[in-house]
Design an enzyme around this catalytic site. Structure first.
Site, PDB file in Angstrom:
ATOM      1  N   ASP A 274      18.076 -16.955 -29.289  1.00 52.96           N
ATOM      2  CA  ASP A 274      17.525 -16.441 -28.039  1.00 52.96           C
ATOM      3  C   ASP A 274      18.793 -16.777 -27.215  1.00 52.96           C
ATOM      4  O   ASP A 274      19.711 -17.802 -28.023  1.00 52.96           O
ATOM      5  CB  ASP A 274      16.371 -17.526 -27.753  1.00 52.96           C
ATOM      6  CG  ASP A 274      15.675 -16.877 -26.348  1.00 52.96           C
ATOM      7  OD1 ASP A 274      15.821 -15.954 -25.544  1.00 52.96           O
ATOM      8  OD2 ASP A 274      14.345 -17.337 -26.902  1.00 52.96           O
ATOM      9  N   GLU A 622       4.961 -18.748 -11.886  1.00 52.21           N
ATOM     10  CA  GLU A 622       4.642 -19.242 -13.815  1.00 52.21           C
ATOM     11  C   GLU A 622       5.938 -17.999 -14.201  1.00 52.21           C
ATOM     12  O   GLU A 622       5.811 -17.067 -13.695  1.00 52.21           O
ATOM     13  CB  GLU A 622       3.141 -18.803 -14.143  1.00 52.21           C
ATOM     14  CG  GLU A 622       3.372 -17.942 -13.867  1.00 52.21           C
ATOM     15  CD  GLU A 622       1.504 -17.527 -15.410  1.00 52.21           C
ATOM     16  OE1 GLU A 622       1.571 -17.915 -15.772  1.00 52.21           O
ATOM     17  OE2 GLU A 622       0.920 -16.155 -14.754  1.00 52.21           O
TER      18      GLU A 622
END
Length: 880
Positions: A274, A622
């Site tokens: 990542d 979010e």
């Protein structure tokens, strides 16, 4: 005639042979010889590279190697629900959690197929323009996100396929097969299963968090979807997660990376970290002293690509210090180049059918049609008191309210592209309502308060350099330095750029800055409020006085300043802005704030026939590691699952009018709505529905489409139902282990018709270790055609076996006309009739089990979706 045909055939064959011979001989290096296997070509190419050149190819932005005629390539791209962050208009499908609510693997397969085609067109354009080194233009997509959505507070749960391992695995499999294609030689595009593994927030802790779960939870919940995609779907890529697992960073985990992924599952594809995860080894996890040690350990564990940083550049030093061998570097580099070869990047387009994808496939009409269909299928009707819905098209007046009614950003979710056309909820209702229906819009509330800005357009009162509007100067760095890339005059400051999206001319939204200058001359005395919304650094000054400054802080800023104005005075406004990574937002809204009087609002619209409140939350609140701290939100996650109180307060006032109140809820996760569930007339959960969300919602509200979505997550009643966010144990989490009563359960969803189930057929006795066939008859007992999601659950009745309370084992979406019946069959393979023991091993089920088939879970009544039929079976244990 025969002679002519024979001669023609012979001539064609000769031409083909000569052509192939010409192709085979037209190469400088053996790796360019198309008659060799990919493996032979990769071995030749990598064998010609220096150590430094090999290491350079292990970064997401891989530079060209001119002497070997290797073009530059950037691996970083996304296609979560359509190709993301591209400078071209693309089809934007519903957010992943919404697509999961369709329970439709065929639709997801088609969506991925369409996205891959659009991605091919974009890549073809990049090749033609010599821009293969640009981010978000490549063919290696870091999708799908198959993490288990174990806790509704996680802001990135919207990117997943929900909380169930089986549903996630089946949808992920469909996506990978659709994206990668079925050509025996070439990949259409490269999928990547992420984030491996045991990763689901909290976002603010993801760079330091250490997850530790039991062997049971690891194999029962967190690994099944990854195993499915690696072993069966043949996904070509895997992304390892930021967090640590049992005190080892996931990208250097002995168990996850070496033992399971490479050894047990025989994964031969590439692994990318990542982005910035390798830096976390020595900066945050503190498991390694420096970049060289971290990089060597990651490569040793099979992490081939370093995303986001240049930590892997230290591999040259690591080889010299004998922390790792060059031969180990070769393994990773060969994996990476094998992917590029399989994508056809080193072959002529004439040899690669996907490279011949026509431009007409980009944002194609058929893709838009499918985006609308998936949006329709994703909508979940949660409540419909006294058949409030569908609404009549002959109503006199409808009032549409709420922060999501006219909010395009909420529909797009995150990791999204930009469509050529987007229909908001408000527009969809206007388009659908009858000619005699008056549709009125009132925002009334923001997401968490009712201090709403009444907008004023001051563009006509602004000028710069004697020209109307705002002078905008853009720079290709974050410091406003050097020659500007472009200077343009804009009517207003209203920008929402995806990372990598075109800003102006050749400037992309990544590490850039801008200065906006204008002179504002008000037409009268009074006051004006400036509301500034910006990601990353921003400064705002009026007549040389700084009124807001967050230049050194990387966070979202929302600030307001009220200016007392005098007629004919001139106010010199200057806004300076810089953006680093991620989305870039810069908006200057003008007007005056006013607190909405709910009672006055209700009285004003006392003649309304219905109120449609479009609320919930949005990807503005979010998402991934966000700089948001509104009440109830933190760093991209939520601190409560309760709907913001101000929204409930407004709906209570509207409900007091006695008129129907329809709550259209947009969200990427479960929201607790206890008052709404008891009191409002109807609730439609619309997720972040993509470019056609407004049309799809209107189709459902007015009955042109029969709702059929099902919840892929549990909607709990309150925060009291949740365990600690940081606790990765599955105890009392998700429908499989939750012992309480949810507000709306996994698999729940209503319809405008009724389905009846009967004739459940299954063997009364089955042998351990063998599969079984199950069938059930489904009848549309209502008066309206519709889709039903038939769900098959297995309930363990053997108290000697410790496993989940119930488990989804099959699902099928079917369409039935009124009165029509269909027999639905499920084949449960031997592996479907297993459980995970305490040691993490799969074992065959035995003893008493219960099979349940219906339109929802076996113990959750759903009056509008028929019933559930059950049958107990005995699985005979093998004789020892």
């Amino acid at each position: 005639m025969k002679i002519t045909r024979s001669f023609h055939f012979y001539a064609v064959m000769v031409c083909l042979l000569l052509s192939q011979r010409s192709i085979a001989q037209n190469w400088k290096f053996p790796y360019q010889n198309h008659t060799l296997s990919f493996e032979e070509r990769v071995n030749d190419l990598v064998g010609r590279m220096t150590l430094e050149e090999k290491v350079s190819q292990m970064l997401n932005s891989s530079p060209a190697i001119p002497r070997l005629e290797v073009p530059a390539y950037d691996w970083w791209n996304e296609t979560l629900h359509g190709v993301a962050r591209t400078p071209y208009p693309v089809t934007v499908f519903p957010q992943a959690i919404g697509m999961a609510a369709t329970f439709d693997t065929a639709a997801l397969f088609k969506m991925a197929d369409y996205s891959a085609l659009e991605g091919r067109v974009i890549f073809n354009k990049a090749v033609a323009e010599g821009k293969t080194n640009s981010r978000y233009l490549g063919l290696t997509y870091w999708t799908p996100n198959i993490n288990i959505f174990r806790d509704p507070r996680w802001g990135r749960g919207q990117e997943t396929y929900g909380e169930d391992p089986y549903l996630t695995a089946m949808l992920g499999d469909a996506f990978v097969r659709g994206l990668q294609g079925s050509d025996p030689k070439y990949l259409k595009a490269a999928a990547c299963a992420k984030h491996y593994a045991v990763h689901s927030g909290p976002e603010p802790l993801r760079h330091v968090f250490n997850a530790d779960v039991s062997a049971y939870d690891l194999w029962d919940t967190y690994l099944p979807a990854f195993k499915k995609l690696v072993v069966d779907s043949k996904v070509i890529g895997v992304m390892c997660a930021y967090n640590a697992f049992r005190k080892q960073p996931c990208c250097a985990s002995d168990l996850l990376m070496t033992d399971i992924l490479r050894n047990q599952w025989s994964f031969s594809g590439y692994v990318t970290s990542d982005c910035w995860a390798i830096d976390d080894f020595f900066k945050n996890h503190k498991t390694h002293p420096d970049a060289a040690s971290a990089s060597a350990d990651a490569v040793f564990h099979g992490t081939d690509l370093d995303c986001g940083t240049d930590a892997y550049k230290a591999l040259v030093q690591a080889v010299k210090e004998e922390k790792i061998t060059e031969q180990q570097i070769d393994v990773s580099v060969k994996r990476l180049f094998l992917v590029r070869f399989k994508l056809g990047m080193f072959d002529p387009p004439s040899m690669v059918k996907y490279a011949q994808t026509p431009d007409s496939k980009l944002d194609a009409a058929e893709h838009g049609k499918h985006a609308l269909q998936m949006a329709r299928e994703s909508m979940v009707l949660l409540k419909n008191k006294n058949n409030t819905l569908p609404l009549s098209k002959k109503l006199k007046k409808i009032v549409v309210l709420g922060p999501n009614a006219d909010n395009p950003l909420a529909q797009l979710g995150n990791y999204n592209g930009i469509p050529s056309k987007l229909i908001t909820i408000l527009q969809g209702i206007k388009d659908k309502a009858g000619a005699s229906t008056k549709v009125v819009y009132e925002q009334a509330v923001n997401f968490t308060n009712n201090n709403v800005l009444s907008f004023t357009d001051i563009s006509g009162d602004c000028s710069a350099d004697g020209k109307p509007g705002i002078k905008a100067t853009y720079y290709s760095n974050k410091e406003l330095n050097g020659e500007p890339v472009a200077t343009v005059y804009e009517k207003q400051i209203d920008h929402e750029w995806q990372e990598g999206e075109k800003v102006v001319e050749n400037l992309r939204a990544n590490h850039f800055s801008a200065r906006y200058v204008t002179d504002y001359k008000p037409t009268g005395n009074g006051s004006i409020t400036f509301e500034l919304i910006a990601d990353d650094g921003v400064r705002f000054s009026i007549n040389g006085k700084t009124v807001f400054d967050s230049w050194t802080r990387r966070q979202r800023s929302i600030a307001s300043y009220t200016l007392t104005t005098q007629k004919d005075s001139v106010y010199h406004l200057v806004i300076e802005f810089w953006q680093g990574e991620g989305k870039a937002t810069l908006k200057l809204n003008t007007g005056n704030f006013a607190v909405t009087d709910f009672n006055a609002l209700a009285k004003k619209h006392s003649d309304a026939d219905a109120f449609i409140f479009a609320g919930g939350i949005s990807p503005q609140l979010e998402g991934e590691e966000m700089k948001v701290s509104d009440p109830g939100f933190n760093g991209g996650d939520r601190t409560t699952i309760m709907i913001p109180a101000i929204q409930t307060e407004l709906m209570k006032t509207l409900q007091g009018t006695g008129k129907p109140v329809i709550f259209v809820m947009m969200t990427g996760s479960a929201i607790a709505t206890p008052w709404e569930a008891e009191n409002v007339s109807a609730i439609v959960n619309a997720w972040y529905g993509g470019q056609s969300a407004g049309t799809a919602i209107a189709d459902i509200l007015f009955g042109d489409y029969n709702p059929s979505g099902r919840l892929p997550v549990t909607f709990y009643k309150s925060d009291a139902d949740l365990t600690a966010f940081e606790d990765y144990s599955m105890k009392n989490r998700t429908y499989r282990y939750f012992t309480g009563k949810p507000l709306y359960g996994f698999g729940y969803g209503l319809s405008y018709t009724t389905f009846r189930y009967d004739q459940l057929q299954a063997p009364a006795v089955a042998d351990e270790g063998k599969g079984i066939t199950v069938s059930v008859r489904v009848t549309n007992a209502g008066k309206k055609a519709g889709d039903e999601v038939v769900q098959l659950y297995l309930v363990n009745k053997n108290t000697a076996i410790a496993t989940s309370l119930k488990t989804l084992k099959g699902f099928q979406r079917i369409t039935l006309k009124p009165g029509e019946s269909k027999v639905v069959k499920f084949t449960l393979l031997p592996e479907d009739l297993t459980y995970v023991n305490a040691g993490g091993q799969y074992q065959a089920l035995n003893g008493k089990m219960q099979l349940c088939a219906g339109g929802h879970q076996p113990d959750e009544p759903n009056p509008s979706s028929g019933n559930v039929v059950k049958k107990e079976i005995i699985i005979k244990k093998k004789a020892q």
